[in-house]
Design an enzyme around this catalytic site. Structure first.
Site, PDB file in Angstrom:
ATOM      1  N   LYS A 187       0.563  -1.384  -0.463  1.00  0.00           N
ATOM      2  CA  LYS A 187       0.177  -0.509  -0.088  1.00  0.00           C
ATOM      3  C   LYS A 187       0.742   1.268   0.018  1.00  0.00           C
ATOM      4  O   LYS A 187       1.619   1.530   0.999  1.00  0.00           O
ATOM      5  CB  LYS A 187      -0.455  -0.091   0.966  1.00  0.00           C
ATOM      6  CG  LYS A 187      -1.794   1.084   1.150  1.00  0.00           C
ATOM      7  CD  LYS A 187      -3.282   0.676   2.429  1.00  0.00           C
ATOM      8  CE  LYS A 187      -3.980   2.361   2.709  1.00  0.00           C
ATOM      9  NZ  LYS A 187      -4.871   2.406   1.382  1.00  0.00           N
TER      10      LYS A 187
HETATM   11  C1  LIG Z   1      -6.780   0.202  -3.728  1.00  0.00           C
HETATM   12  C2  LIG Z   1      -7.242  -1.109  -2.610  1.00  0.00           C
HETATM   13  N1  LIG Z   1      -8.048  -1.966  -3.082  1.00  0.00           N
HETATM   14  C3  LIG Z   1      -8.407  -2.266  -1.272  1.00  0.00           C
HETATM   15  C4  LIG Z   1      -7.962  -1.717  -0.629  1.00  0.00           C
HETATM   16  C5  LIG Z   1      -9.246  -2.518   0.738  1.00  0.00           C
HETATM   17  O1  LIG Z   1      -8.157  -2.770   1.543  1.00  0.00           O
HETATM   18  P1  LIG Z   1      -8.924  -2.690   3.035  1.00  0.00           P
HETATM   19  O2  LIG Z   1      -9.859  -3.347   3.183  1.00  0.00           O
HETATM   20  O3  LIG Z   1      -7.620  -2.971   3.745  1.00  0.00           O
HETATM   21  O4  LIG Z   1      -8.855  -0.788   3.631  1.00  0.00           O
HETATM   22  C6  LIG Z   1      -8.107  -0.651  -0.520  1.00  0.00           C
HETATM   23  C7  LIG Z   1      -8.042  -0.245   0.950  1.00  0.00           C
HETATM   24  O5  LIG Z   1      -6.988   0.784   1.590  1.00  0.00           O
HETATM   25  C8  LIG Z   1      -7.778   0.051  -1.610  1.00  0.00           C
HETATM   26  O6  LIG Z   1      -6.943   1.552  -1.528  1.00  0.00           O
END
Ligand SMILES: Cc1ncc(COP(=O)(O)O)c(C=O)c1O
Length: 313
Positions: free
Chosen positions: A157
């Site tokens: 991330k």
């Molecule tokens: C590109 C992306 N995909 C998926 C998610 C969902 O991830 P999470 O459930 O850990 O927030 C996020 C958010 O964080 C995201 O930015």
């Protein structure tokens, strides 16, 4: 965004307005940051952070992928987040820890620049709108593709990834949609600009695997767990675009979006054009747990006002 009083910076609490960086910091020029988005929910027992350990672990993983040595351990970061919520006296909030390459060298190869860590928190409501959770949202398939494997690592991330997300989101909103869904480089369904995606057909949930350039969402993982427990069949599998159109239900998951049903894609009505029974069931379970209305049977909540070592919870 309404400011809170304090932001955590490298082990110290500083006033919100002092959390500034130099314009020539590496991160400003090259997007070199890794971060998290975490929700802290209000429960009858006080505020509780959702899946704190899992978020910290993903941040540590993201840093490792980018060869960033974090100057704090996972336990220290988790403790800092609990303390930040206490210090700012929040009942519920969104937390944003970020580790970035700071000021020093300006070339791309600036591995000696300091790694700065900040953690902020603030009040944040429903990401796709209050109604979205009940009514569903209208979305499109993006003309932008998610990054190809071995370009930008999707499992991390990282700040730079969100340039791709911004292209998707801006295009979607300009065209009258709430969100865009990206395909991967092979043309299969990947994810939303900030959400993982699920579809239901004939009672079975399908979601793209990690190899489809998706972020390993922590809410995604919670849905895998809940589906298993509720005996709803679920497969992680390659999803052709057109499977979305003929699904009985499609929904997003994410820290910001929580579990948001999708009622149309590219103006094609999905199922009955409103939240379906599977999304509703998962939402009910999810919110009952995170809001402390049902026992935390998976150990997902870190109560903020109970001082105990995070690792031992
Ligand atoms: C590109 C992306 N995909 C998926 C998610 C969902 O991830 P999470 O459930 O850990 O927030 C996020 C958010 O964080 C995201 O930015």
């Amino acid at each position: 965004m309404t400011p809170t009083e304090k932001i955590w910076h490298n082990g110290r609490f500083i006033p919100w307005e002092d959390a500034t960086i130099h314009v020539l910091s590496h991160v400003v020029n090259y997007g070199s940051s890794v971060f998290e988005g975490i929700r802290c929910y209000s429960t009858p027992g006080g505020p509780a952070i959702f899946r704190l350990r899992e978020h910290v672990r993903r941040m540590v993983d993201s840093a490792k992928i980018y060869r960033m040595e974090l100057p704090f351990t996972a336990d220290q970061l988790a403790e800092a987040m609990l303390e930040l919520v206490r210090v700012n006296k929040m009942d519920s909030c969104y937390l944003r820890p970020i580790a970035l390459r700071g000021y020093g060298e300006i070339g791309v190869h600036a591995v000696k620049n300091p790694i700065e860590i900040y953690i902020a928190c603030w009040n944040w409501g429903k990401y796709l709108g209050e109604e979205a959770l009940a009514e569903g949202v209208d979305v499109c398939v993006s003309s932008w593709t998610r990054f190809a494997p071995n370009t930008l690592p999707a499992l991390a991330k990282a700040g730079a990834n969100y340039m791709n997300s911004q292209l998707m989101k801006m295009e979607a909103v300009i065209n009258g949609y709430v969100e865009g869904i990206a395909l991967d480089t092979n043309g299969y369904v990947s994810e939303g600009s900030g959400e993982n995606i699920f579809l239901v057909r004939d009672g079975r949930i399908h979601t793209p695997p990690l190899g489809a350039s998706v972020l390993p969402g922590i809410t995604r993982d919670a849905i895998l767990t809940l589906a298993r427990e509720l005996d709803i069949p679920l497969v992680e599998t390659i999803v052709p675009r057109e499977m979305l159109y003929i699904a009985d239900e499609v929904f997003f998951s994410g820290t910001a979006a929580e579990i948001t049903p999708i009622r149309s894609i590219d103006r094609i009505t999905i199922g009955k054009g409103r939240r379906g029974p599977v999304a509703e069931r998962l939402q009910k379970e999810f919110f009952a747990i995170v809001e402390g209305k049902r026992p935390d049977r998976f150990g997902w909540l870190s109560p903020v006002n109970v001082r105990q070592p995070v690792a031992a919870q």
